[in-house]
Write an enzyme that holds these catalytic residues in place. Structure first.
Site, mmCIF file in Angstrom:
data_model
loop_
_atom_site.group_PDB
_atom_site.id
_atom_site.type_symbol
_atom_site.label_atom_id
_atom_site.label_comp_id
_atom_site.label_asym_id
_atom_site.label_seq_id
_atom_site.Cartn_x
_atom_site.Cartn_y
_atom_site.Cartn_z
ATOM 1 N N LYS A 87 0.824 -1.215 0.000
ATOM 2 C CA LYS A 87 0.000 0.000 0.000
ATOM 3 C C LYS A 87 0.853 1.259 0.000
ATOM 4 C CE LYS A 87 -3.829 -0.254 2.702
ATOM 5 N NZ LYS A 87 -4.614 -0.486 3.952
ATOM 6 N N GLY B 204 -8.371 6.721 -2.065
ATOM 7 C CA GLY B 204 -9.233 6.322 -3.176
ATOM 8 C C GLY B 204 -8.870 4.957 -3.735
ATOM 9 N N GLY B 205 -8.215 4.140 -2.909
ATOM 10 C CA GLY B 205 -7.891 2.783 -3.344
ATOM 11 C C GLY B 205 -6.733 2.704 -4.336
ATOM 12 N N GLU C 241 0.869 -4.830 4.356
ATOM 13 C CA GLU C 241 -0.073 -5.341 5.348
ATOM 14 C C GLU C 241 -0.475 -6.751 4.972
ATOM 15 O OE1 GLU C 241 -3.535 -2.809 5.499
ATOM 16 O OE2 GLU C 241 -2.531 -1.368 6.798
ATOM 17 N N TYR D 21 -3.026 -9.272 3.880
ATOM 18 C CA TYR D 21 -4.289 -9.098 3.171
ATOM 19 C C TYR D 21 -5.337 -9.925 3.897
ATOM 20 C CZ TYR D 21 -7.725 -8.957 -0.547
ATOM 21 O OH TYR D 21 -8.873 -8.760 -1.268
ATOM 22 N N HIS E 57 -15.474 -3.643 6.617
ATOM 23 C CA HIS E 57 -14.928 -2.292 6.822
ATOM 24 C C HIS E 57 -15.863 -1.607 7.818
ATOM 25 C CE1 HIS E 57 -13.335 1.736 5.361
ATOM 26 N NE2 HIS E 57 -14.377 2.058 6.108
ATOM 27 N N GLU F 251 -10.904 4.235 10.579
ATOM 28 C CA GLU F 251 -11.344 3.095 9.772
ATOM 29 C C GLU F 251 -10.629 1.825 10.224
ATOM 30 O OE1 GLU F 251 -12.714 5.278 5.670
ATOM 31 O OE2 GLU F 251 -10.879 4.112 5.582
ATOM 32 N N GLU G 88 -6.805 3.329 8.659
ATOM 33 C CA GLU G 88 -6.473 4.733 8.439
ATOM 34 C C GLU G 88 -7.468 5.632 9.155
ATOM 35 O OE1 GLU G 88 -6.929 6.673 4.691
ATOM 36 O OE2 GLU G 88 -8.681 5.527 4.118
ATOM 37 N N ARG H 20 -11.761 14.477 8.498
ATOM 38 C CA ARG H 20 -12.765 15.334 7.845
ATOM 39 C C ARG H 20 -14.133 14.699 8.002
ATOM 40 N NH1 ARG H 20 -13.998 11.871 3.733
ATOM 41 N NH2 ARG H 20 -12.261 10.601 3.040
HETATM 42 P P1 ADP Z 1 -7.743 4.282 0.643
HETATM 43 O O1 ADP Z 1 -7.291 5.397 1.534
HETATM 44 O O2 ADP Z 1 -7.022 4.240 -0.668
HETATM 45 O O3 ADP Z 1 -9.218 4.198 0.519
HETATM 46 P P2 ADP Z 1 -7.682 2.199 2.722
HETATM 47 O O4 ADP Z 1 -6.463 1.848 3.481
HETATM 48 O O5 ADP Z 1 -8.735 2.986 3.430
HETATM 49 O O6 ADP Z 1 -7.237 2.922 1.374
HETATM 50 O O7 ADP Z 1 -8.339 0.876 2.165
HETATM 51 C C1 ADP Z 1 -9.452 0.931 1.287
HETATM 52 C C2 ADP Z 1 -10.128 -0.424 1.239
HETATM 53 O O8 ADP Z 1 -9.211 -1.427 0.793
HETATM 54 C C3 ADP Z 1 -10.610 -0.911 2.595
HETATM 55 O O9 ADP Z 1 -11.889 -0.409 2.922
HETATM 56 C C4 ADP Z 1 -10.648 -2.408 2.339
HETATM 57 O O10 ADP Z 1 -11.780 -2.741 1.572
HETATM 58 C C5 ADP Z 1 -9.436 -2.646 1.466
HETATM 59 N N1 ADP Z 1 -8.231 -2.977 2.292
HETATM 60 C C6 ADP Z 1 -7.341 -2.108 2.813
HETATM 61 N N2 ADP Z 1 -6.405 -2.747 3.547
HETATM 62 C C7 ADP Z 1 -6.690 -4.071 3.481
HETATM 63 C C8 ADP Z 1 -6.096 -5.275 4.030
HETATM 64 N N3 ADP Z 1 -4.999 -5.243 4.784
HETATM 65 N N4 ADP Z 1 -6.697 -6.462 3.744
HETATM 66 C C9 ADP Z 1 -7.803 -6.533 2.964
HETATM 67 N N5 ADP Z 1 -8.404 -5.447 2.423
HETATM 68 C C10 ADP Z 1 -7.868 -4.229 2.665
#
Ligand code: ADP
Length: 450
Positions: free
Chosen positions: A158, A164-165, A200, A202, A208, A275, A287, A291
């Site tokens: 990551k 935004g994924g 991280e 997975y 979520h 989150e 995270e 806001r």
């Molecule tokens: P962003 O800030 O890009 O939205 P996030 O860290 O909030 O990134 O993660 C967005 C989404 O990605 C999460 O809501 C979840 O669905 C998936 N995700 C993030 N980290 C993990 C993880 N360690 N394992 C599985 N899914 C994850």
């Protein structure tokens, strides 16, 4: 006391903030791009200032133009909404240097949480549980391999600056890690100008779950329960609920206590969302958003609170005036994001709204800035409305959302309403039995069944 707020945003969230201001007797200033001259947030504001051409970079992200607009209109505070400049620490700092109140956290807290690695280190030090993974940024591929072996595959690479994924790649096995490493870094460099990445584990079937908090400038922090935002497509949320069908009251209380203790030790001010991924009774912090969130209305409905009003009161220096024991959750709320997109291919569908009928009735709320004759500009987000319902139980909230979506008419553009109807009718959704992967599988099954 704040008497005039400049709203540095557009669309439904600009209207949402205007509504709170108006009820508080506060004047509003809208800013807009040339593409938004006819937008509802411009029409309903007390004053409006054009700040640039359609491209967001030259208008809604144009700090100098926004500050000039605030100066010439005599605004004494700026609300950034969500997206655009809402998590930009330099912007928050500049606003305060100009003697205006920033309706949000301190620049320091925005900066700390904006870097996901610093956010995780900070939260760990404050006793918040994390997803197992690397201790910080990965110096090289070899380090990524070592951490991956330790936590076990599959793993996720990551971006530290992620959002935004984007900049997020899964490696299922050791054979994939080199590719995931280079693709995630390349994406992060292109999207954020920063290719720092971390790793991280997975998680294969998490939900979520996020917690809404408010802190004032006097050290008080309370939480308003959780939202379940597991229904996502490409990491973008589509339907959210409060509370989560998966949590027990004891779990809610425990994570709430951990989070509020951490944030009060930080001295966190204004609205924020922590989150978590939740699996097998464990919460893992991923995270913090410093806001207001798109999905904040579901919390407002179950907690009977106006979060924007609270944000403005906090920015004026007022104490919260209540404690955790005063916050009560009642009933269940669901939000459906209505995007102007093809419900099967998800292609954006900009165009002119020909017919629009908003649903109503008991427990129904529609947050939208569209109207008949409105031309949805192609430059911004495709979300055109949020439909929110509140009812005593989850089953009644589902039935209420189904009838509200049936009543809703949007003609002229395609929307994802038909997809929402299919989701709400699905037996496993109705049982509350879903994870973050549920929606992608559901959509794939719909497409395969065609
Ligand atoms: P962003 O800030 O890009 O939205 P996030 O860290 O909030 O990134 O993660 C967005 C989404 O990605 C999460 O809501 C979840 O669905 C998936 N995700 C993030 N980290 C993990 C993880 N360690 N394992 C599985 N899914 C994850």
């Amino acid at each position: 006391m704040i008497s005039k707020v400049l709203i540095a945003n557009r669309g439904e969230i600009a209207l949402r903030i205007q509504r709170a201001c108006r009820e508080m007797g506060i004047k509003t200033v809208a800013v807009h791009s040339t593409a938004d001259a006819d937008a509802m947030h411009v029409r309903l504001a007390d004053e409006a200032v054009c700040i640039g051409p359609p491209s967001a970079r030259d208008s809604y992200l144009n700090v100098a133009a926004i500050l000039s607009a605030a100066t010439i209109t005599g605004a004494d505070a700026i609300h950034p909404g969500y997206g655009f400049l809402s998590e930009n620490a330099e912007f928050a700092e500049t606003v305060e240097e100009h003697g205006l109140a920033f309706i949000g956290p301190t620049a320091e807290h925005i900066r700390t949480m904006g870097d996901k690695i610093t956010a995780k280190t900070t939260m760990r030090a404050l006793g918040v549980p994390l997803v197992p993974g690397s201790d910080g940024a990965l110096p090289d591929l070899q380090a990524a391999r070592e951490v991956a072996e330790k936590v076990g595959y599959p793993v996720l690479i990551k971006a530290a600056a992620g959002g935004g994924g984007r900049g997020m790649k899964v490696a299922q096995t050791a054979d994939d890690i080199e590719e995931a490493w280079s693709v995630a870094r390349a994406e992060a460099r292109a999207a954020f100008g920063n290719d720092e990445v971390y790793l991280e584990k997975y998680m294969n079937r998490p939900r979520h779950i996020e917690l809404q908090v408010l802190g004032d400038a006097h050290g008080n922090v309370v939480h308003f329960g959780e939202r379940d935002c597991s229904l996502q497509r490409r990491h973008q949320k589509l339907l959210e609920e409060a509370g989560s069908p998966a949590l027990t009251d004891a779990e809610r209380e425990e994570i709430g206590r951990t989070a509020t203790e951490a944030l009060s030790r930080m001295g966190y001010r204004n609205a924020g969302t922590l989150e978590f991924l939740y699996q097998d009774g464990q919460f893992c912090f991923i995270e913090m958003n410093t806001r207001l969130q798109v999905e904040h209305p579901v919390t407002e409905m179950v907690c009977n609170v106006d979060l924007v009003r609270e944000q403005i009161r906090i920015a004026s220096g007022e104490p919260l005036g209540y404690t955790q024991a005063d916050v009560k959750m009642s009933g269940h709320a669901i939000e459906c994001r209505i995007n102007a997109e093809d419900p099967e291919t998800f292609m954006p569908s900009p165009g002119t709204i020909k017919v629009f009928h908003a649903p109503g009735g008991l427990g129904v709320r529609m947050d939208s800035a569209i109207y008949v004759g409105y031309r949805i500009p192609p430059y911004y987000d495709s979300m055109i409305a949020k439909l929110i319902v509140h009812a005593p139980t989850r089953a009644e909230a589902i039935a209420r959302m189904q009838r509200a979506l049936d009543e809703c008419v949007v003609d002229g553009v395609k929307t994802v309403i038909p997809l929402h109807q299919k989701i709400l009718a699905d037996p496993s959704f109705q049982k509350g039995d879903y994870t973050i992967h549920w929606l992608e599988n559901f959509v794939a099954a719909q497409q395969a069944g065609k």
